[in-house]
Enzyme design. Structure first.
Site, PDB file in Angstrom:
ATOM      1  N   ARG A 227       0.837  -1.182   0.000  1.00 16.23           N
ATOM      2  CA  ARG A 227       0.000   0.000   0.000  1.00 16.23           C
ATOM      3  C   ARG A 227       0.880   1.242   0.000  1.00 16.23           C
ATOM      4  NH1 ARG A 227      -2.804  -2.451  -2.186  1.00 16.23           N
ATOM      5  NH2 ARG A 227      -4.823  -3.351  -1.694  1.00 16.23           N
ATOM      6  N   HIS A 275       0.973   0.179 -10.456  1.00 13.71           N
ATOM      7  CA  HIS A 275       0.102  -0.742  -9.721  1.00 13.71           C
ATOM      8  C   HIS A 275      -0.275  -1.949 -10.584  1.00 13.71           C
ATOM      9  CE1 HIS A 275      -2.741  -0.681  -6.020  1.00 13.71           C
ATOM     10  NE2 HIS A 275      -2.434  -1.934  -6.348  1.00 13.71           N
TER      11      HIS A 275
END
Length: 311
Positions: A227, A275
């Site tokens: 994260r 990502h």
């Protein structure tokens, strides 16, 4: 009862692709998209990448939010999500394999001097440079859940010395496992590469601040596929400039997409990937269909999240 698929993404699997796969797995399921939603009161389960603020208010009979992935912090922190709505995440093999491969790729990229040789080739220079010797390199894996354990074991199989860190005690064959806050700085000081695959919780947000980055082995590499809020990005740039660590590879950032004006883009010791480390869902859509059936039948869900703990 009906399942609504709404990814909100244009650069990944389409809602229609997911619907077709779920119907292939479970013929006869009532699966809808925003274009075919019909009566919103029919929707008891929604499968999303991210839950927007309007979903809970527009779906009065919502009982379950299924994350099409692992991280659920933005879902459970949604102020409009009623307490009775349950949350589940996915723990499929395909993205775990993909993220482990991502870690291996960028560790070997640095260890085998790939950027150095690319630069030398552009200048037509024959410049041998010794690569790192795998048995002499230590890799730390932060987070030893489904994905972290897969990554640690893959790195160990290649021949790295692997250390793992987690909040609570864990055991993995061939991996030196430590746990707890006090053990983390010592681990960082021993590792040539640090692979972070931690969830976003109150305990992990901003964990890699200036002090924690200063504990890293000089010249080491930090790789984050967990994260983006784990790392204080201003502190990271400062630490890189000071040589407290040598390089960072970030698949996640505090703001996504990463704004064009972010200094991370242009920093010579930072590599950004958008990502993409755990791209494929593989067999996971079967778990989405299974959770719909379990919700319908009143059975325990697969991979249900403890909303109080955050995972």
């Amino acid at each position: 009862m009906a399942l609504l698929i709404e990814t909100g993404l244009s650069d990944w699997m389409s809602d229609g692709d997911i619907v077709r796969e779920i119907k292939r797995l479970r013929p006869g399921m009532d699966v809808r998209t925003p274009d075919t939603i019909g009566d919103p009161s029919d929707i008891t389960m929604i499968a999303v990448v991210g839950l927007n603020d309007t979903h809970p208010t527009q779906l009065p009979n919502l009982k379950l939010v299924q994350k099409l992935g692992a991280g659920v912090e933005t879902i459970i922190s949604n102020p409009n999500l009623p307490d009775h709505v349950r949350v589940a995440r996915l723990k499929p093999d395909a993205p775990a394999q993909g993220i482990a491969e991502w870690f291996v790729t960028y560790i070997l990229h640095r260890q085998r001097n790939v950027s150095f040789y690319e630069a030398a080739q552009r200048k037509a220079e024959w410049l041998p440079k010794a690569p790192g010797y795998t048995p002499e390199k230590t890799v730390g894996v932060l987070g030893l859940g489904h994905i972290g354990a897969r990554s640690a074991l893959m790195l160990r199989a290649i021949g790295f010395n692997v250390m793992g860190w987690s909040r609570s005690p864990k055991q993995l064959d061939g991996v030196t496992c430590v746990h707890g806050d006090t053990a983390l700085p010592d681990l960082l000081g021993q590792c040539d590469h640090v692979c972070a695959i931690l969830p976003s919780t109150p305990q992990t947000i901003g964990l890699f601040d200036a002090e924690m980055l200063a504990a890293m082995k000089p010249g080491s590499q930090l790789l984050n596929a967990g994260r983006g809020d784990l790392i204080d990005e201003t502190a990271l740039i400062s630490a890189l400039d000071k040589g407290a660590l040598g390089h960072a590879v970030l698949d996640v950032t505090s703001t996504e997409p990463l704004p064009p004006q972010s200094p991370l883009w242009a920093h010579p010791n930072v590599m950004i990937t958008p990502h993409v480390s755990g791209w494929h869902l593989g067999e996971a859509l079967g778990d989405v269909a299974e959770n719909y059936q379990r919700l319908t039948d009143g059975q325990p869900l697969l991979h249900e999240v403890d909303r109080a703990r955050g995972y």
